[in-house]
Design an enzyme around this catalytic site. Structure first.
Site, short mmCIF file in Angstrom:
data_model
loop_
_atom_site.label_atom_id
_atom_site.label_comp_id
_atom_site.label_asym_id
_atom_site.label_seq_id
_atom_site.Cartn_x
_atom_site.Cartn_y
_atom_site.Cartn_z
N HIS A 168 -11.12 0.83 -8.85
CA HIS A 168 -9.68 0.91 -9.04
C HIS A 168 -9.10 -0.27 -9.83
CE1 HIS A 168 -9.72 4.40 -6.55
NE2 HIS A 168 -10.13 3.74 -5.49
N PRO B 13 5.64 -1.29 -3.55
CA PRO B 13 6.35 -2.49 -4.02
C PRO B 13 7.74 -2.18 -4.54
CG PRO B 13 4.16 -2.30 -4.99
CD PRO B 13 4.47 -1.00 -4.35
N GLU B 14 8.73 -2.80 -3.94
CA GLU B 14 10.12 -2.71 -4.41
C GLU B 14 10.56 -4.14 -4.75
OE1 GLU B 14 12.49 -0.37 -1.65
OE2 GLU B 14 10.74 0.77 -1.04
N ARG C 33 -3.59 4.57 -7.33
CA ARG C 33 -2.91 5.78 -7.82
C ARG C 33 -2.78 5.84 -9.34
NH1 ARG C 33 -3.34 7.53 -3.28
NH2 ARG C 33 -1.71 8.36 -1.94
#
Length: 275
Positions: free
Chosen positions: A93, A2-3, A112
């Site tokens: 997660h 995601p940017e 992550r």
DNA sequence: ATAAGGCCCTGACCGC
DNA sequence: TGCGGTCAGGGCCTTA
């Protein structure tokens, strides 16, 4: 990953789902996700808060609360913030869960575990180091030139520096430099005014188009690192010219796209078009 | 002040 | 089939 365009999509698509909803409870199962307040204090501070207007700054989501507090969410690599039915299970997660007053839940899911969440009265300390927003007047050619002046590091790496311009990550840095026809390894301080203008304009062009297409989803199967809040893919990956296209022909000249490493990041470019 | 490298994390992938 | 090693990658921290 995601940017800016992906975060903008989240803000636009989540606000209508959440605005006016009140948090009825919160559970944290990976405390390091909560950057502020202390994870132990987070559920009590969140409970009873009502979502109001949402904004974005760089890659930070700013979920404004009626109280004036802000829930800041940074997705980093693999974070996802998704509204789920009340009976949805949290998988391994899902690190933060919020209950909502309409019976649904809000899940923060992050394979992550690099993502971070803050709940603060004052956003300024969290956002203090960010450079200009790419679409703001402040991101002028002169300002960019000032920030790059004297810098010997590769322009690609400098575009990833959030204090120079906020919101550009690895995908859009590569795509912007391709449009600007600037080689990624060029020292930032060596760009002339025309090249600075090309970089500035290309950053805006690529981010603007990616927002229209609701971001880039790269098919990494279980590591699918960006999905919209409703689970759908974005569409800009179909228009990537160079990113993760190593060996494929440049869309302009046909030269095979090359992959190198700059600032510990994969970098993709056309060795013929980008000077 | 700037640049470079390590770290956090996990799943995919590679070679044997 | 199974296993160990390597890699990616944003932001922050340390080191030079």
């Amino acid at each position: 990953m995601p940017e800016l365009p992906e975060v903008e999509t989240y803000v636009r698509e989540l606000e209508p789902e959440l605005r006016g909803r009140t948090i009825t409870g919160a559970a944290v199962t990976w405390p390091r996700t909560i950057a502020a307040p202390h994870a132990d204090a987070f559920p009590a501070m969140a409970t009873g808060q009502c979502f109001a207007r949402f904004h974005r700054r760089g890659k930070y989501m700013l979920l404004g609360m009626e109280s004036g507090d802000t829930l800041i969410v940074h997705l980093r690599m693999t974070g996802k913030l998704q509204v789920k039915p009340g009976d949805a299970e949290a998988d391994r997660h899902t690190h933060v869960r919020f209950g909502l007053d309409d019976g649904r839940q809000l899940h923060f899911h992050d394979t992550r575990k690099f993502g971070r969440i803050w709940l603060v009265a004052d956003t300024q300390p969290v956002l203090a180091k960010l450079g200009p927003e790419p679409f703001a007047d402040e991101f002028s050619v002169a300002e960019l030139g000032k920030r790059l002046a004297g810098r010997r590091a590769a322009v690609k790496g400098l575009l990833l520096d959030q204090s120079i311009v906020a919101g550009v990550g690895n995908i859009y840095a590569d795509e912007a430099l391709f449009l600007a026809q600037i080689a990624p390894q060029r020292p930032g301080g060596d760009l002339n005014e025309a090249e600075l203008r090309a970089v500035r304009d290309s950053v805006r062009q690529v981010l603007g188009r990616a927002i229209e297409l609701r971001g880039s989803s790269l098919g990494d199967s279980a590591l699918q690192n960006y999905l919209r809040p409703g689970g759908e893919q974005g569409g800009f990956q179909l228009e990537h010219n160079v990113f993760r296209r190593t060996g494929e022909p440049c869309p302009v000249c046909g030269t095979p796209i090359r992959r190198i490493v700059i600032a510990q990041r994969s970098t993709h470019y056309c060795p013929h078009c980008q000077k």
